[in-house]
Design a protein around this motif. Sequence first.
Motif, PDB file in Angstrom:
ATOM      1  N   LEU A  40       0.825  -1.206   0.000  1.00  8.93           N
ATOM      2  CA  LEU A  40       0.000   0.000   0.000  1.00  8.93           C
ATOM      3  C   LEU A  40       0.861   1.258   0.000  1.00  8.93           C
ATOM      4  CD1 LEU A  40      -3.027  -0.697   2.387  1.00  8.93           C
ATOM      5  CD2 LEU A  40      -3.055  -0.404  -0.083  1.00  8.93           C
ATOM      6  N   THR A  63      -3.837   6.250   2.719  1.00  4.03           N
ATOM      7  CA  THR A  63      -4.485   4.952   2.851  1.00  4.03           C
ATOM      8  C   THR A  63      -5.692   5.074   3.768  1.00  4.03           C
ATOM      9  OG1 THR A  63      -3.041   4.380   4.704  1.00  4.03           O
ATOM     10  CG2 THR A  63      -2.336   3.714   2.496  1.00  4.03           C
ATOM     11  N   ILE A  69      -7.131   3.196  -0.926  1.00  7.89           N
ATOM     12  CA  ILE A  69      -6.332   4.406  -1.086  1.00  7.89           C
ATOM     13  C   ILE A  69      -7.276   5.533  -1.490  1.00  7.89           C
ATOM     14  CG2 ILE A  69      -4.574   5.554  -2.486  1.00  7.89           C
ATOM     15  CD1 ILE A  69      -3.061   2.984  -2.632  1.00  7.89           C
TER      16      ILE A  69
END
Length: 475
Positions: A40, A63, A69
């Motif tokens: 991520l 995030t 996201i």
Amino acid sequence: VYVFQQSSWTPELALDLQGGTQIILAAQTEDGADPSADQLAQAVTIIRQRVDASGVGEADVATEGGRNIVVQIPGNADEETRQRIEASAQLQLRPVIFSGSPATEFVGDDGVSTPYPTPDPALPSTPATQPSNASDPAWITDALQAQFLAYNCADPNNDPANAPADQPLITCESDGSAKYILGPVEIDGTAIDDATFGLDTTNNQWSVQLTLDAQGTEVFGQVSQRLYGATAPLNQFAFVLDGKVISAPSMNGLILDGRPSITGNFTQESSKALADQLKYGALPLSFTVVSSDTISATLGSQQLQIGLIAGLIGLALVAVYSLISYRALGFVIIASLVVMGILTYVALCILSWRMGFRLSLAGVAGLIVTIGFTADSFIVYFERIRDELRDGKSITGAVEDGWARAKRTIYISKSINILAAVVLYILADATVKGFAFTLGLTTLIDILIFVIFTHPVMQLLARTRFFGQGHPLSG
């Protein structure tokens, strides 16, 4: 005419002052598990680079939860920006084993077409012989032929983006004009060090030039040796973006330097967008768009007004101090600040138009801080002139000698400010970049004003009777 039609006399505002567009992306993994924190984080970095590719955008990328996201963009995001954000840009380089139109039928050695209208589970699904390389036709089994012929390019349920890398891939041209059987992946997007776009003057087409890393260069060199001189379509190498073929050029030579070029039906805009996506690397994950909504400003016009009022108060205080300390010369300071304000405003408008710059509250703070730095420069200059007058020099001589001594101090001081702004812009969080950017910009304009306006005005005033004869109110 173009400039006046396309530009604006108002700088664009950032997310905290204007509001904008919020796009929520959900990560997709093969096993359905949550992606790792490192995946991520890498995706956030790549998406932020994509958003900021056109300049200082004051966008926010963060995030949310374990797989989302959130991208917040000032104003209304255009289609090109949306595509840059939403595309996962998982580039794969696969050899072409078979190609044809969407209605292609395989033709056997006897010249008779062999149609497979639907996949047959009873057909062999493994190669009869061991394939020797990724472009070996032995990869094409009877079952794969059937799947190829039944594959519908227009069916949205056919999503080849997450196909296994070590197996052949059935996919289509991005516009649905051709259908392919591709061999296993030989190079992926992580091997790309850089990507640029440009106009190929030999064929007058826009193209994307890639620069591969050491390992990618070695592998691509081996592939080019295998494909160069082979019969079509086995001499083709497909560039596959998110499962779709964006270009499948033939290998027209040995490419051993790791600098292949992608050509196709590109426009300047589409080639730039693709170069941006590939330049910033392949995302470690695939994403789907969960939502795309308009969001309101987090601070709004009230905070902007407060910032502008603070700036006006600062200007007023500088003006009052200048008139008290330097009397008539104070009007030179005021005029210089007015000219600087005009140039700064025009510069912000141009940067908003050409580079996508957006003014945030942090940027407004940078503008306000510069007022104090500019006042310091005037004080240094005028005090140097006074020192020269105390040494018995004429007003014209004092202006010239004072300038010669003051400009060194001013240049050193401004250089430190610019250096601090550059370091802050490079190392600081995205929310502070606006402050660093406006601080550096206005410092440069401050130097320009001193050279082309303040000093020439002082030279002219020194030749007038009021200033040249040292009137008590001249300062």
